[in-house]
Scaffold this motif. Structure first.
Motif, PDB file in Angstrom:
ATOM      1  N   ALA A  37       0.910  -1.186  -0.057  1.00  0.00           N
ATOM      2  CA  ALA A  37      -0.057   0.114   0.041  1.00  0.00           C
ATOM      3  C   ALA A  37       0.912   1.227  -0.046  1.00  0.00           C
ATOM      4  O   ALA A  37       0.589   2.303  -0.758  1.00  0.00           O
ATOM      5  N   HIS A  38       2.071   1.214   0.856  1.00  0.00           N
ATOM      6  CA  HIS A  38       2.947   2.330   0.940  1.00  0.00           C
ATOM      7  C   HIS A  38       3.511   2.640  -0.397  1.00  0.00           C
ATOM      8  O   HIS A  38       3.638   3.763  -1.073  1.00  0.00           O
ATOM      9  N   LEU A  39       4.105   1.607  -1.047  1.00  0.00           N
ATOM     10  CA  LEU A  39       4.987   1.554  -2.452  1.00  0.00           C
ATOM     11  C   LEU A  39       3.774   1.812  -3.381  1.00  0.00           C
ATOM     12  O   LEU A  39       4.128   2.795  -4.357  1.00  0.00           O
ATOM     13  N   PHE A  51       1.072   3.567  -3.235  1.00  0.00           N
ATOM     14  CA  PHE A  51       0.599   5.021  -3.197  1.00  0.00           C
ATOM     15  C   PHE A  51       1.674   5.964  -3.933  1.00  0.00           C
ATOM     16  O   PHE A  51       1.393   6.778  -4.725  1.00  0.00           O
ATOM     17  N   GLU A  52       2.888   5.456  -3.422  1.00  0.00           N
ATOM     18  CA  GLU A  52       3.955   6.675  -4.323  1.00  0.00           C
ATOM     19  C   GLU A  52       3.931   6.195  -5.830  1.00  0.00           C
ATOM     20  O   GLU A  52       4.293   7.283  -6.506  1.00  0.00           O
ATOM     21  N   ASN A  53       3.942   4.777  -6.035  1.00  0.00           N
ATOM     22  CA  ASN A  53       3.897   4.532  -7.486  1.00  0.00           C
ATOM     23  C   ASN A  53       2.726   5.288  -8.365  1.00  0.00           C
ATOM     24  O   ASN A  53       2.806   5.711  -9.340  1.00  0.00           O
ATOM     25  N   GLY A  92       2.694  12.941   5.519  1.00  0.00           N
ATOM     26  CA  GLY A  92       2.069  11.821   5.905  1.00  0.00           C
ATOM     27  C   GLY A  92       3.073  10.591   5.945  1.00  0.00           C
ATOM     28  O   GLY A  92       2.800   9.440   5.994  1.00  0.00           O
ATOM     29  N   HIS A  93       4.349  10.605   5.475  1.00  0.00           N
ATOM     30  CA  HIS A  93       5.355   9.899   4.981  1.00  0.00           C
ATOM     31  C   HIS A  93       5.991   9.254   6.279  1.00  0.00           C
ATOM     32  O   HIS A  93       6.779   9.955   6.862  1.00  0.00           O
ATOM     33  N   GLU A  94       5.803   7.872   6.361  1.00  0.00           N
ATOM     34  CA  GLU A  94       6.233   7.042   7.462  1.00  0.00           C
ATOM     35  C   GLU A  94       6.942   5.932   6.989  1.00  0.00           C
ATOM     36  O   GLU A  94       6.748   5.362   5.972  1.00  0.00           O
ATOM     37  N   ALA A 141      16.581   2.793   4.843  1.00  0.00           N
ATOM     38  CA  ALA A 141      17.356   3.938   4.063  1.00  0.00           C
ATOM     39  C   ALA A 141      16.483   4.376   3.012  1.00  0.00           C
ATOM     40  O   ALA A 141      16.592   5.714   2.719  1.00  0.00           O
ATOM     41  N   HIS A 142      15.383   3.550   2.290  1.00  0.00           N
ATOM     42  CA  HIS A 142      14.824   3.937   0.942  1.00  0.00           C
ATOM     43  C   HIS A 142      13.989   5.105   1.572  1.00  0.00           C
ATOM     44  O   HIS A 142      13.890   6.193   1.021  1.00  0.00           O
ATOM     45  N   CYS A 143      13.292   5.058   2.646  1.00  0.00           N
ATOM     46  CA  CYS A 143      12.212   5.951   3.062  1.00  0.00           C
ATOM     47  C   CYS A 143      12.881   7.201   3.263  1.00  0.00           C
ATOM     48  O   CYS A 143      12.566   8.485   3.375  1.00  0.00           O
ATOM     49  N   ALA A 144      14.420   7.063   4.194  1.00  0.00           N
ATOM     50  CA  ALA A 144      14.992   8.204   4.617  1.00  0.00           C
ATOM     51  C   ALA A 144      15.478   8.885   3.116  1.00  0.00           C
ATOM     52  O   ALA A 144      15.495  10.195   3.408  1.00  0.00           O
ATOM     53  N   VAL A 145      15.919   8.166   2.053  1.00  0.00           N
ATOM     54  CA  VAL A 145      16.338   8.871   0.940  1.00  0.00           C
ATOM     55  C   VAL A 145      15.117   9.828   0.353  1.00  0.00           C
ATOM     56  O   VAL A 145      15.370  10.979  -0.307  1.00  0.00           O
ATOM     57  N   GLU A 146      14.048   9.253   0.542  1.00  0.00           N
ATOM     58  CA  GLU A 146      12.644  10.089   0.142  1.00  0.00           C
ATOM     59  C   GLU A 146      12.309  11.292   0.664  1.00  0.00           C
ATOM     60  O   GLU A 146      12.202  12.315   0.163  1.00  0.00           O
ATOM     61  N   ASP A 147      12.629  11.208   1.941  1.00  0.00           N
ATOM     62  CA  ASP A 147      12.652  12.297   2.857  1.00  0.00           C
ATOM     63  C   ASP A 147      13.786  13.327   2.732  1.00  0.00           C
ATOM     64  O   ASP A 147      13.467  14.520   2.714  1.00  0.00           O
TER      65      ASP A 147
HETATM   66 FE   LIG Z   1       8.409   5.778   0.917  1.00  0.00          FE
END
Ligand SMILES: [Fe+2]
Ligand SMILES: [Fe+2]
Length: 328
Positions: free
Chosen positions: A138-140, A142-144, A171-173, A215-221
């Motif tokens: 669901a998370h990925l 939404f981004e896609n 809202g990004h966790e 790390a992936h989510c941190a790169v996005e942030d």
């Molecule tokens: Fe993400």
């Protein structure tokens, strides 16, 4: 492009050899793959390798330095990020998580545990993991489906009225927390009757996946959000001025590859890997044995290869000899 830091490790720079960068930070192997950069980088620099594969070097270095140096490094490199290049990287990471890494962990869990209803704890662990996969999907998804198309629109000069990257950022966790929980559950509560080695192996994969997703989510942030905010401002300003959008992110054109060895050194390598002694090489090339030794020393220094078997791989990869010419 290099940034020297007082009292700390120097950031990776464009002139560093890619092979040194990978050995210094092995987690970059994943990043290379997600940028579409294959192994076989030879002696080339980060800039040369990126250019050869159509990857923006500034974006690669921003990710590489962030993964090693965290937020401080991100602040130094964020300005150089090209949104298109970073999106390609993130999209490949999504495919990797959904199509490879998470299904692989599930398969290994099934192999390592009796997950039938007879074994209550194992059954629940698998159910927990399946719920987790649904959350990641669901998370990925939404981004896609929402975030990335919005950003692609910005790159083409269009700005959607009903969305902005700030909404996403708020809202990004991170999606790795539930994996921490799963890991703890298995370590504390699952006592395998057999297949302990398999379970340890899958636990190790879960640790790796947790760090990778974090790390992936941190790169996005740290890198995507600021870069898209800049893009939003540019698009808004252009719209206000009625100007045309610039071409989407690109990189410099291909560059000629640097010759790593001189012609004579390449000849020496060819002779050595065919099994010739120094004396035979000297006779073949009409030079002294001492000169052969000097060439061999320089070759080892330039390539950082000190064995004949290593030189043989180099020679084959670089077309100096054919496999059938080698006595293997
Ligand atoms: Fe993400
Ligand atoms: Fe993502």
């Amino acid at each position: 492009m290099d940034k020297d830091l007082a009292g700390g490790r120097r950031d990776f720079g464009g002139r560093d050899r890619m092979c040194d960068v990978i050995c210094d930070e092995p987690t970059l192997l994943q990043a290379m793959c997600r940028f579409g950069i294959p192994l076989g980088v030879g002696e080339r620099s980060v800039e040369e390798v990126c250019t050869a594969h159509g990857v923006d070097a500034g974006t690669f270095l921003a990710v590489a330095n962030f993964l090693r140096g965290g937020a401080e490094a991100a602040a130094r490199w964020a300005e150089g990020v090209k949104v298109g290049a970073l999106m390609d990287f993130l999209e490949r990471a999504h495919d990797y998580f959904l199509d490879f890494q998470l299904p692989m962990i599930r398969r290994k869990l099934l192999e390592a545990m009796d997950c039938s209803r007879r074994n209550g704890v194992a059954f629940l662990i698998l159910r927990f993991f399946d719920e987790y996969i649904s959350e990641v999907r669901a998370h990925l998804g939404f981004e896609n489906g929402r975030v990335f198309p919005y950003v692609r629109g910005l790159l083409e000069g269009r700005r959607a009225a009903d969305f902005n990257i700030g909404t996403f950022a708020r809202g990004h966790e991170s999606v790795d927390r539930k994996l921490q929980e799963l890991k703890n559950i298995i370590i504390k509560y699952y006592a395998p009757t057999d297949g302990a080695a398999g379970l340890s192996s899958v636990l190790f994969d879960i640790f790796t996946c947790e760090a990778d997703l974090h790390a992936h989510c941190a790169v996005e942030d740290a890198l995507l959000v600021p870069a898209v905010e800049r893009l939003e401002r540019e698009v808004t300003e252009r719209e206000a001025a009625g100007a045309e959008a610039p071409p989407a992110d690109g990189t410099d054109g291909p560059r000629e590859e640097k010759a790593e060895l001189s012609e004579r050194e390449r000849e020496v390598v060819g002779c050595v890997v065919r099994g010739m002694t120094n004396k035979e090489v000297a006779e073949r090339l009409f030079i002294s044995v001492n000169t052969v030794l000097t060439h061999r020393k320089n070759i080892s220094r330039k390539l950082d290869i000190h064995s004949v078997s290593g030189l043989t791989i180099y020679a084959i990869v670089n077309g100096l000899v054919k496999l059938e010419e080698i006595d293997v």
